[in-house]
Design an enzyme around this catalytic site. Structure first.
Site, mmCIF file in Angstrom:
data_model
loop_
_atom_site.group_PDB
_atom_site.id
_atom_site.type_symbol
_atom_site.label_atom_id
_atom_site.label_comp_id
_atom_site.label_asym_id
_atom_site.label_seq_id
_atom_site.Cartn_x
_atom_site.Cartn_y
_atom_site.Cartn_z
ATOM 1 N N ASP A 102 -0.955 -6.798 -5.705
ATOM 2 C CA ASP A 102 -2.328 -6.864 -5.201
ATOM 3 C C ASP A 102 -2.302 -7.780 -3.979
ATOM 4 O O ASP A 102 -2.111 -8.994 -4.110
ATOM 5 C CB ASP A 102 -3.225 -7.440 -6.307
ATOM 6 C CG ASP A 102 -4.656 -7.642 -5.839
ATOM 7 O OD1 ASP A 102 -4.950 -7.371 -4.656
ATOM 8 O OD2 ASP A 102 -5.480 -8.079 -6.667
ATOM 9 N N GLY B 62 -0.284 5.076 -0.792
ATOM 10 C CA GLY B 62 -1.192 5.841 0.057
ATOM 11 C C GLY B 62 -0.503 6.971 0.797
ATOM 12 O O GLY B 62 0.652 7.317 0.540
ATOM 13 N N GLN B 63 -1.265 7.522 1.735
ATOM 14 C CA GLN B 63 -0.830 8.745 2.424
ATOM 15 C C GLN B 63 0.398 8.492 3.313
ATOM 16 O O GLN B 63 1.297 9.329 3.383
ATOM 17 C CB GLN B 63 -2.004 9.256 3.263
ATOM 18 C CG GLN B 63 -1.855 10.671 3.767
ATOM 19 C CD GLN B 63 -2.894 11.000 4.840
ATOM 20 O OE1 GLN B 63 -3.769 10.183 5.138
ATOM 21 N NE2 GLN B 63 -2.790 12.169 5.428
ATOM 22 N N ASP C 239 2.335 -1.544 -4.504
ATOM 23 C CA ASP C 239 0.946 -1.091 -4.463
ATOM 24 C C ASP C 239 0.236 -1.699 -5.659
ATOM 25 O O ASP C 239 0.861 -2.055 -6.653
ATOM 26 C CB ASP C 239 0.876 0.440 -4.529
ATOM 27 C CG ASP C 239 -0.434 0.994 -3.979
ATOM 28 O OD1 ASP C 239 -0.425 1.563 -2.882
ATOM 29 O OD2 ASP C 239 -1.476 0.846 -4.660
ATOM 30 N N LYS D 57 -9.641 -4.217 11.003
ATOM 31 C CA LYS D 57 -8.446 -3.824 11.763
ATOM 32 C C LYS D 57 -8.390 -4.573 13.094
ATOM 33 O O LYS D 57 -7.307 -4.975 13.543
ATOM 34 C CB LYS D 57 -8.418 -2.308 11.986
ATOM 35 C CG LYS D 57 -8.057 -1.506 10.746
ATOM 36 C CD LYS D 57 -6.630 -1.772 10.265
ATOM 37 C CE LYS D 57 -6.255 -0.950 9.050
ATOM 38 N NZ LYS D 57 -4.940 -1.316 8.486
ATOM 39 N N GLY E 93 0.808 -1.221 0.000
ATOM 40 C CA GLY E 93 0.000 0.000 0.000
ATOM 41 C C GLY E 93 0.835 1.262 0.000
ATOM 42 O O GLY E 93 0.454 2.287 0.565
ATOM 43 N N TYR F 82 -14.055 -1.327 7.963
ATOM 44 C CA TYR F 82 -12.636 -1.007 8.156
ATOM 45 C C TYR F 82 -12.213 -1.358 9.587
ATOM 46 O O TYR F 82 -11.205 -2.033 9.805
ATOM 47 C CB TYR F 82 -12.441 0.485 7.871
ATOM 48 C CG TYR F 82 -11.074 1.051 8.166
ATOM 49 C CD1 TYR F 82 -9.973 0.726 7.398
ATOM 50 C CD2 TYR F 82 -10.898 1.958 9.219
ATOM 51 C CE1 TYR F 82 -8.734 1.277 7.656
ATOM 52 C CE2 TYR F 82 -9.663 2.510 9.474
ATOM 53 C CZ TYR F 82 -8.581 2.169 8.696
ATOM 54 O OH TYR F 82 -7.361 2.728 8.960
#
Ligand code: SER
Length: 323
Positions: free
Chosen positions: A50, A10-11, A31, A147, A7, A143
């Site tokens: 993936d 992402g941010q 990613d 988690k 990932g 989500y």
């Protein structure tokens, strides 16, 4: 050290890759998407991956042979409510696949990024404020559910298979990178739209208060936890905290630098509901005790650093990051 990130587009990846490369590590950012233009500066040899594809995860881990993995791939809370199946596949199956690859290939260490979204109002009454590590977990989003499961899987793989998995529960993270799909995004958009439009209508009430953190603190937390001696860690997953301003307090802080910016509030039901289900503040005493966690940025320090960065990001023509 050979380090692989999932990932990475992402941010968090945006800031973490550059920090790891600058520290001299051999970094493989991965990613599903190609490297976004906003991450072009960061370095490392980008690989498509993936995480829902078990064979692909095993194949790439076999090729790269990472010593340390940062598992960042996830669908965030608001996007996950729009597409729960996708959130389940990426967050749940993806985490399983990464843990399995770590077990099979004897990866030394795995860092899991959990979230305040593991919490939700318990049937017995509101969450304690601040909320400690060990309270009953009643997440309200897919989500959050995935988690919680990821946290439990990390503890299981550590106990059963010796995978040295450790993680933090992040507050809403704020940085000069476009977020996407999070319920905490109103906080960053107060900066982004404050700079580019001089106005922002938040999708949250003015009195919304959740834990937030500036990304440089978030990246440092990941690195410090990754490098901490195992013997010092009494937990698998740690709350970490920095600040918990109300939305209108963020507006006041931003207006110190952008005095003309106008902020209004028009709560949107789904995201406001998610925000109201989260803790107002986190108790992170265990992280502070076990591995010396300490945040550096409070609200105004973040604002002072972030506003010029957001300005630069917008000048460079950032596009919305959909991760
Ligand atoms: N920032 C995330 C979200 O809003 C929470 O971890 O979904």
């Amino acid at each position: 050290m050979r380090i692989l990130l999932t990932g990475a587009g992402g941010q968090i990846g945006h800031d973490l890759i550059g920090t790891l490369v600058a520290a001299g590590h051999e970094v493989t950012p991965t990613d599903l998407a190609p490297r976004p233009p906003s991450h072009a500066h960061a370095g490392g040899e980008w690989q498509r991956l993936d995480v829902t594809d078990a064979a692909a995860v095993t194949k790439l881990f076999t090729e790269v042979r990472p010593e340390l993995v940062f598992h960042l791939a996830a669908i965030l809370s608001a996007r996950g409510e729009a597409d729960p199946r996708l959130a389940y596949d990426v967050n749940q199956t993806g985490t399983w696949n990464v843990l399995e690859a770590c077990r099979a290939l004897h990866v030394g260490r795995l860092i899991f990024t959990s979230s305040i979204a593991v919490f939700g109002p318990p049937p017995s009454g509101p969450l304690p404020d601040p909320t400690p590590d060990d309270v009953p977990l009643h997440p309200t989003t897919m989500y959050g559910v995935t988690k919680v499961s990821g946290e439990l899987l990390c503890a299981y793989y550590r106990a059963r298979h010796g995978v040295d998995c450790r993680g933090v529960r992040f507050p809403g993270l704020i940085s000069a990178a476009m977020p996407g799909g999070g319920s905490s995004d109103y906080a960053l958009f107060m900066y982004v739209d404050g700079v580019r439009k001089g106005a922002y209508e938040a999708f949250a009430r003015a009195d919304t208060r959740i834990p937030l953190m500036y990304m440089p603190d978030g990246v440092r937390a990941l690195l410090e936890l990754a490098m901490a001696d195992r013997e010092r860690l009494t937990r698998t997953i740690y709350n970490i905290a920095a600040m918990s301003p109300r939305a209108d307090e963020i507006a006041t802080s931003v207006r110190r630098l952008l005095p003309d910016a106008q902020f209004t509030y028009k709560p949107e039901a789904v995201r406001q509901g998610i925000l109201d289900s989260w803790p107002k503040a986190l108790d992170d005493a265990a992280a502070r005790r076990d591995w010396g966690w300490a945040h550096a940025y409070d609200l105004d320090a973040m604002t002072d650093d972030l506003v010029p960065r957001v300005r630069r990001m917008l000048e460079l023509g950032a596009t919305l990051n959909t991760h």
